[in-house]
Design a protein around this motif. Structure first.
Motif, PDB file in Angstrom:
ATOM      1  N   GLY A   1      12.209 -11.872 -11.994  1.00  0.00           N
ATOM      2  CA  GLY A   1      11.620 -12.007 -10.665  1.00  0.00           C
ATOM      3  C   GLY A   1      10.139 -12.265 -10.651  1.00  0.00           C
ATOM      4  O   GLY A   1       9.477 -12.013  -9.631  1.00  0.00           O
ATOM      5  N   LEU A   2       9.584 -12.785 -11.758  1.00  0.00           N
ATOM      6  CA  LEU A   2       8.128 -12.947 -11.849  1.00  0.00           C
ATOM      7  C   LEU A   2       7.680 -14.408 -11.886  1.00  0.00           C
ATOM      8  O   LEU A   2       6.488 -14.686 -12.007  1.00  0.00           O
ATOM      9  CB  LEU A   2       7.617 -12.239 -13.111  1.00  0.00           C
ATOM     10  CG  LEU A   2       7.890 -10.739 -13.196  1.00  0.00           C
ATOM     11  CD1 LEU A   2       7.459 -10.199 -14.553  1.00  0.00           C
ATOM     12  CD2 LEU A   2       7.179  -9.999 -12.077  1.00  0.00           C
ATOM     13  N   CYS A   3       8.623 -15.351 -11.801  1.00  0.00           N
ATOM     14  CA  CYS A   3       8.250 -16.770 -11.876  1.00  0.00           C
ATOM     15  C   CYS A   3       9.196 -17.580 -10.996  1.00  0.00           C
ATOM     16  O   CYS A   3      10.376 -17.231 -10.843  1.00  0.00           O
ATOM     17  CB  CYS A   3       8.318 -17.246 -13.324  1.00  0.00           C
ATOM     18  SG  CYS A   3       7.854 -18.978 -13.561  1.00  0.00           S
ATOM     19  N   HIS A   4       8.681 -18.662 -10.407  1.00  0.00           N
ATOM     20  CA  HIS A   4       9.472 -19.483  -9.494  1.00  0.00           C
ATOM     21  C   HIS A   4       9.944 -20.788 -10.113  1.00  0.00           C
ATOM     22  O   HIS A   4      11.006 -21.294  -9.764  1.00  0.00           O
ATOM     23  CB  HIS A   4       8.653 -19.814  -8.241  1.00  0.00           C
ATOM     24  CG  HIS A   4       8.042 -18.618  -7.583  1.00  0.00           C
ATOM     25  ND1 HIS A   4       6.844 -18.073  -7.992  1.00  0.00           N
ATOM     26  CD2 HIS A   4       8.464 -17.870  -6.543  1.00  0.00           C
ATOM     27  CE1 HIS A   4       6.551 -17.028  -7.229  1.00  0.00           C
ATOM     28  NE2 HIS A   4       7.514 -16.884  -6.344  1.00  0.00           N
ATOM     29  N   GLY A   5       9.117 -21.353 -11.000  1.00  0.00           N
ATOM     30  CA  GLY A   5       9.462 -22.644 -11.573  1.00  0.00           C
ATOM     31  C   GLY A   5       8.274 -23.281 -12.253  1.00  0.00           C
ATOM     32  O   GLY A   5       7.229 -22.656 -12.438  1.00  0.00           O
ATOM     33  N   VAL A   6       8.425 -24.553 -12.630  1.00  0.00           N
ATOM     34  CA  VAL A   6       7.390 -25.225 -13.410  1.00  0.00           C
ATOM     35  C   VAL A   6       7.374 -26.719 -13.063  1.00  0.00           C
ATOM     36  O   VAL A   6       8.416 -27.320 -12.796  1.00  0.00           O
ATOM     37  CB  VAL A   6       7.630 -25.021 -14.927  1.00  0.00           C
ATOM     38  CG1 VAL A   6       8.981 -25.570 -15.352  1.00  0.00           C
ATOM     39  CG2 VAL A   6       6.511 -25.639 -15.749  1.00  0.00           C
ATOM     40  N   ILE A   7       6.182 -27.287 -13.050  1.00  0.00           N
ATOM     41  CA  ILE A   7       6.006 -28.732 -12.926  1.00  0.00           C
ATOM     42  C   ILE A   7       5.689 -29.271 -14.318  1.00  0.00           C
ATOM     43  O   ILE A   7       4.711 -28.857 -14.942  1.00  0.00           O
ATOM     44  CB  ILE A   7       4.871 -29.084 -11.950  1.00  0.00           C
ATOM     45  CG1 ILE A   7       5.210 -28.591 -10.544  1.00  0.00           C
ATOM     46  CG2 ILE A   7       4.619 -30.584 -11.932  1.00  0.00           C
ATOM     47  CD1 ILE A   7       4.062 -28.726  -9.563  1.00  0.00           C
ATOM     48  N   VAL A   8       6.535 -30.167 -14.825  1.00  0.00           N
ATOM     49  CA  VAL A   8       6.356 -30.758 -16.155  1.00  0.00           C
ATOM     50  C   VAL A   8       5.906 -32.202 -15.965  1.00  0.00           C
ATOM     51  O   VAL A   8       6.566 -32.969 -15.255  1.00  0.00           O
ATOM     52  CB  VAL A   8       7.662 -30.718 -16.975  1.00  0.00           C
ATOM     53  CG1 VAL A   8       7.445 -31.308 -18.358  1.00  0.00           C
ATOM     54  CG2 VAL A   8       8.170 -29.279 -17.080  1.00  0.00           C
ATOM     55  N   TYR A   9       4.791 -32.571 -16.592  1.00  0.00           N
ATOM     56  CA  TYR A   9       4.273 -33.918 -16.388  1.00  0.00           C
ATOM     57  C   TYR A   9       3.769 -34.511 -17.697  1.00  0.00           C
ATOM     58  O   TYR A   9       3.498 -33.800 -18.657  1.00  0.00           O
ATOM     59  CB  TYR A   9       3.147 -33.918 -15.340  1.00  0.00           C
ATOM     60  CG  TYR A   9       1.914 -33.140 -15.738  1.00  0.00           C
ATOM     61  CD1 TYR A   9       0.801 -33.787 -16.264  1.00  0.00           C
ATOM     62  CD2 TYR A   9       1.860 -31.755 -15.606  1.00  0.00           C
ATOM     63  CE1 TYR A   9      -0.326 -33.075 -16.639  1.00  0.00           C
ATOM     64  CE2 TYR A   9       0.746 -31.036 -15.982  1.00  0.00           C
ATOM     65  CZ  TYR A   9      -0.351 -31.702 -16.493  1.00  0.00           C
ATOM     66  OH  TYR A   9      -1.465 -31.001 -16.886  1.00  0.00           O
ATOM     67  N   GLY A  10       3.648 -35.828 -17.708  1.00  0.00           N
ATOM     68  CA  GLY A  10       3.183 -36.535 -18.903  1.00  0.00           C
ATOM     69  C   GLY A  10       3.596 -37.989 -18.830  1.00  0.00           C
ATOM     70  O   GLY A  10       4.366 -38.391 -17.955  1.00  0.00           O
ATOM     71  N   LEU A  11       3.086 -38.801 -19.753  1.00  0.00           N
ATOM     72  CA  LEU A  11       3.384 -40.231 -19.778  1.00  0.00           C
ATOM     73  C   LEU A  11       4.880 -40.499 -19.875  1.00  0.00           C
ATOM     74  O   LEU A  11       5.645 -39.668 -20.397  1.00  0.00           O
ATOM     75  CB  LEU A  11       2.687 -40.884 -20.976  1.00  0.00           C
ATOM     76  CG  LEU A  11       1.157 -40.886 -20.984  1.00  0.00           C
ATOM     77  CD1 LEU A  11       0.651 -41.373 -22.328  1.00  0.00           C
ATOM     78  CD2 LEU A  11       0.610 -41.767 -19.875  1.00  0.00           C
ATOM     79  N   ARG A  12       5.299 -41.646 -19.393  1.00  0.00           N
ATOM     80  CA  ARG A  12       6.707 -42.040 -19.521  1.00  0.00           C
ATOM     81  C   ARG A  12       7.088 -42.178 -20.994  1.00  0.00           C
ATOM     82  O   ARG A  12       6.301 -42.627 -21.814  1.00  0.00           O
ATOM     83  CB  ARG A  12       6.960 -43.370 -18.803  1.00  0.00           C
ATOM     84  CG  ARG A  12       6.903 -43.251 -17.289  1.00  0.00           C
ATOM     85  CD  ARG A  12       7.149 -44.576 -16.615  1.00  0.00           C
ATOM     86  NE  ARG A  12       8.549 -44.988 -16.683  1.00  0.00           N
ATOM     87  CZ  ARG A  12       9.494 -44.573 -15.848  1.00  0.00           C
ATOM     88  NH1 ARG A  12       9.201 -43.706 -14.902  1.00  0.00           N
ATOM     89  NH2 ARG A  12      10.733 -45.006 -15.962  1.00  0.00           N
ATOM     90  N   ARG A  13       8.317 -41.793 -21.288  1.00  0.00           N
ATOM     91  CA  ARG A  13       8.896 -41.883 -22.633  1.00  0.00           C
ATOM     92  C   ARG A  13       8.182 -41.013 -23.661  1.00  0.00           C
ATOM     93  O   ARG A  13       8.302 -41.234 -24.853  1.00  0.00           O
ATOM     94  CB  ARG A  13       8.922 -43.327 -23.126  1.00  0.00           C
ATOM     95  CG  ARG A  13       9.777 -44.268 -22.282  1.00  0.00           C
ATOM     96  CD  ARG A  13      11.236 -43.843 -22.270  1.00  0.00           C
ATOM     97  NE  ARG A  13      12.076 -44.790 -21.545  1.00  0.00           N
ATOM     98  CZ  ARG A  13      12.735 -45.788 -22.113  1.00  0.00           C
ATOM     99  NH1 ARG A  13      12.663 -45.963 -23.407  1.00  0.00           N
ATOM    100  NH2 ARG A  13      13.476 -46.602 -21.393  1.00  0.00           N
ATOM    101  N   VAL A  14       7.422 -40.027 -23.188  1.00  0.00           N
ATOM    102  CA  VAL A  14       6.749 -39.147 -24.133  1.00  0.00           C
ATOM    103  C   VAL A  14       7.689 -38.037 -24.605  1.00  0.00           C
ATOM    104  O   VAL A  14       7.392 -37.318 -25.554  1.00  0.00           O
ATOM    105  CB  VAL A  14       5.472 -38.562 -23.491  1.00  0.00           C
ATOM    106  CG1 VAL A  14       5.804 -37.423 -22.556  1.00  0.00           C
ATOM    107  CG2 VAL A  14       4.467 -38.126 -24.532  1.00  0.00           C
ATOM    108  N   GLY A  15       8.827 -37.898 -23.929  1.00  0.00           N
ATOM    109  CA  GLY A  15       9.823 -36.914 -24.351  1.00  0.00           C
ATOM    110  C   GLY A  15      10.025 -35.769 -23.377  1.00  0.00           C
ATOM    111  O   GLY A  15      10.611 -34.751 -23.743  1.00  0.00           O
ATOM    112  N   LYS A  16       9.578 -35.930 -22.114  1.00  0.00           N
ATOM    113  CA  LYS A  16       9.705 -34.835 -21.135  1.00  0.00           C
ATOM    114  C   LYS A  16      11.171 -34.489 -20.864  1.00  0.00           C
ATOM    115  O   LYS A  16      11.563 -33.319 -20.930  1.00  0.00           O
ATOM    116  CB  LYS A  16       9.043 -35.225 -19.801  1.00  0.00           C
ATOM    117  CG  LYS A  16       7.567 -35.493 -19.865  1.00  0.00           C
ATOM    118  CD  LYS A  16       6.999 -35.757 -18.492  1.00  0.00           C
ATOM    119  CE  LYS A  16       7.653 -36.919 -17.788  1.00  0.00           C
ATOM    120  NZ  LYS A  16       7.467 -38.208 -18.494  1.00  0.00           N
TER     121      LYS A  16
END
Length: 522
Positions: free
Chosen positions: A26-41
């Protein structure tokens, strides 16, 4: 997907695991993951989601709230085997008269299911910002409001859902943070999601791990090939793997890269990148290519690019800055500000797509391969192995500044970097760039680049290295300094080179050598 792709990704995986454990408590809601295309996200997130209850939606290909609603329902039913939930909520779809209401009800579905089943799970929305932008344009048109206002209200609603802590939200984006911040914060400077979501940047592989990935993909590569692949790939796994799989030991990486570009191997990658940029920046595809072509030819300032393109300077500057924000270009601070590609091969690809009949087929293609001067010269000397090459000096000192009348190469080996380092340790010399063997002698090739001039001190340092190695291994050694810099070759340096028997190779000599070997010139 092979585990090889996860070279240097353990840190990111550990970070996501920590966030997920916090979510379960109950201590975290989520995450935004970002980076260049095709970098492996996407591959990284899929690896993280393995063996976890989860739903993944590729939002880039969804353009209406209704389609998003049905996709969410279908995936919940398929993933958790609850057709009844789908039947009940699908029957309600026609009750929602507006795009806004449909979108909000769609976003509520995973939370409702979680509460109904008392089950916490992950929801991965890939390229969510693209979908959100399309839907908010429809909302704005239908309600006669602004897109930004509609988007802000949706983001506040999504924040309220995230705070219920029933679903671990993962939102991914191929935008650089500066542009993503604009998308989620807008002109009001309100940032609903940024207040509740953590963020994770997935960067291209660094040099060390790009080399490791290349060698894992093709163990038959030599170290020099792997290093060159790392340099021209920009650390993008997709490009590293394409090059590594196709290379054979001893083959020039430069030649193979340009051949693959000309054969269209990277068309889908770079074409999609520019189309993505067009969609995000609202500048059309042709305009972006038109602006980037002078950059690929070596023109780096907005003023010069504007003049070359015949476009207003401010508009050109705005487009270049937008490309920086989404992660295609980077700025080099200073006066004037200069721009460079973040994807080293993108410049070469653009030149193949926009080349006119008057342009050289091969002269410009290597301009933005992203090779260091040392690696470029090393590639040339490696290509000369087993061939007899003779370059004559002219009466102007164009090629060797008069330090030698002719250079004859009959190389049978260029030492690997590990072999060079081993030899340097024996002689207690910190470093030298390239060592080659021909007949019974060694060639030491020192590469000097940058803006500094070639000075007598540079010549003397190389002469001392040559003398020290010669004394240690009791072998004839010739020394070459390949000057690839932008400064001048000082007359006193030429005098010192003649005195100390050091050969100076100018950029023109390197170009001629490359031409004789049918390699691209820079």
């Amino acid at each position: 997907m092979s585990a090889q792709i996860f070279v240097n990704r353990q840190e990111e995986l550990d970070f996501l695991e920590r966030l997920y454990r916090s979510f379960l408590h109950g201590l975290c809601h989520g995450v935004i993951v970002y980076g260049l295309r095709r970098v492996g996200k996407t591959t990284l997130i899929e690896r993280f989601l393995k063996n976890k209850p989860s739903i993944t939606i590729n939002c880039a290909y969804i353009s209406t709230a209704r389609a998003f609603y049905m996709e969410m329902l279908s995936l919940i039913a398929e993933t958790f085997g609850d057709k009844n939930f789908k039947r009940i909520h699908a029957s309600r779809l026609n009750e929602f008269q507006t795009e806004r209401r449909t979108l909000m009800e769609a976003l509520k579905l995973p939370v409702l299911f979680s509460e109904e089943k008392d089950l916490k799970f992950c929801l991965f929305l890939d390229e969510f910002h693209l979908f959100l932008d399309k839907v908010c344009i429809k909302i704005a048109r239908g309600e006669r409001t602004s897109r930004d206002k509609a988007k802000l209200e949706i983001l506040w609603f999504l924040k309220s859902l995230a705070e219920k802590k029933r679903v671990f939200w993962i939102i991914s984006s191929s935008l650089a943070w500066e542009k993503l911040l604009e998308e989620f914060q807008m002109k009001t400077h309100e940032s609903p999601l940024l207040g509740v979501f953590e963020r994770l940047e997935v960067k291209p592989l660094n040099r060390e791990h790009a080399i490791k990935l290349a060698l894992l993909a093709n163990p038959n590569l030599d170290e020099n090939q792997a290093i060159t692949i790392a340099e021209i790939s920009g650390g993008i796994p997709r490009i590293i793997l394409s090059l590594a799989h196709r290379l054979k030991k001893g083959i020039s990486v430069m030649k193979e890269a340009i051949k693959l570009i000309q054969q269209g191997e990277f068309d889908d990658f770079f074409d999609n990148i520019i189309r993505f940029a067009s969609e995000v920046t609202k500048y059309d595809y042709a305009t972006l290519c038109h602006i980037m072509k002078p950059l690929a030819e070596g023109i780096k300032t907005s003023k010069e690019i504007a003049q070359k393109c015949g476009i207003d300077r401010q508009i050109t500057h705005n487009i270049l800055n937008e490309l920086v924000k989404i992660g295609l270009l980077k700025r080099k601070e200073g006066r004037p500000i200069k721009f460079e590609f973040k994807y080293p091969l993108l410049g070469a690809w653009i030149l193949t797509r926009t080349r006119t009949p008057t342009e050289s087929k091969i002269e410009k293609l290597a301009c933005f391969l992203g090779l260091t001067a040392e690696s470029y010269v090393r590639e040339i000397f490696r290509e000369a192995i087993g061939k007899k090459i003779v370059i004559w000096e002219d009466n102007k000192g164009t090629f060797f500044c008069g330090t030698i009348k002719q250079l004859e190469l009959k190389l049978h080996k260029v030492l690997e970097r590990k072999e060079v380092n081993t030899l340097m340790r024996k002689t207690r010399i910190k470093n030298t760039d390239i060592i080659a063997e021909q007949n019974n002698e060694l060639l030491i090739i020192e590469v000097k680049s940058g803006t500094s001039p070639l000075t007598p001190q540079d010549i003397e340092e190389l002469a001392q290295i040559r003398d020290k190695i010669s004394k240690t291994i009791q072998k004839k050694i010739s020394a070459i300094i390949a000057y690839m810099g932008l400064g001048e070759i000082q007359p006193s340096a030429i005098t010192q080179a003649a005195k100390r028997n050091i050969i100076i190779m100018t950029k023109e000599a390197i170009k001629l050598l490359a031409k004789k070997l049918d390699l691209p010139t820079i």
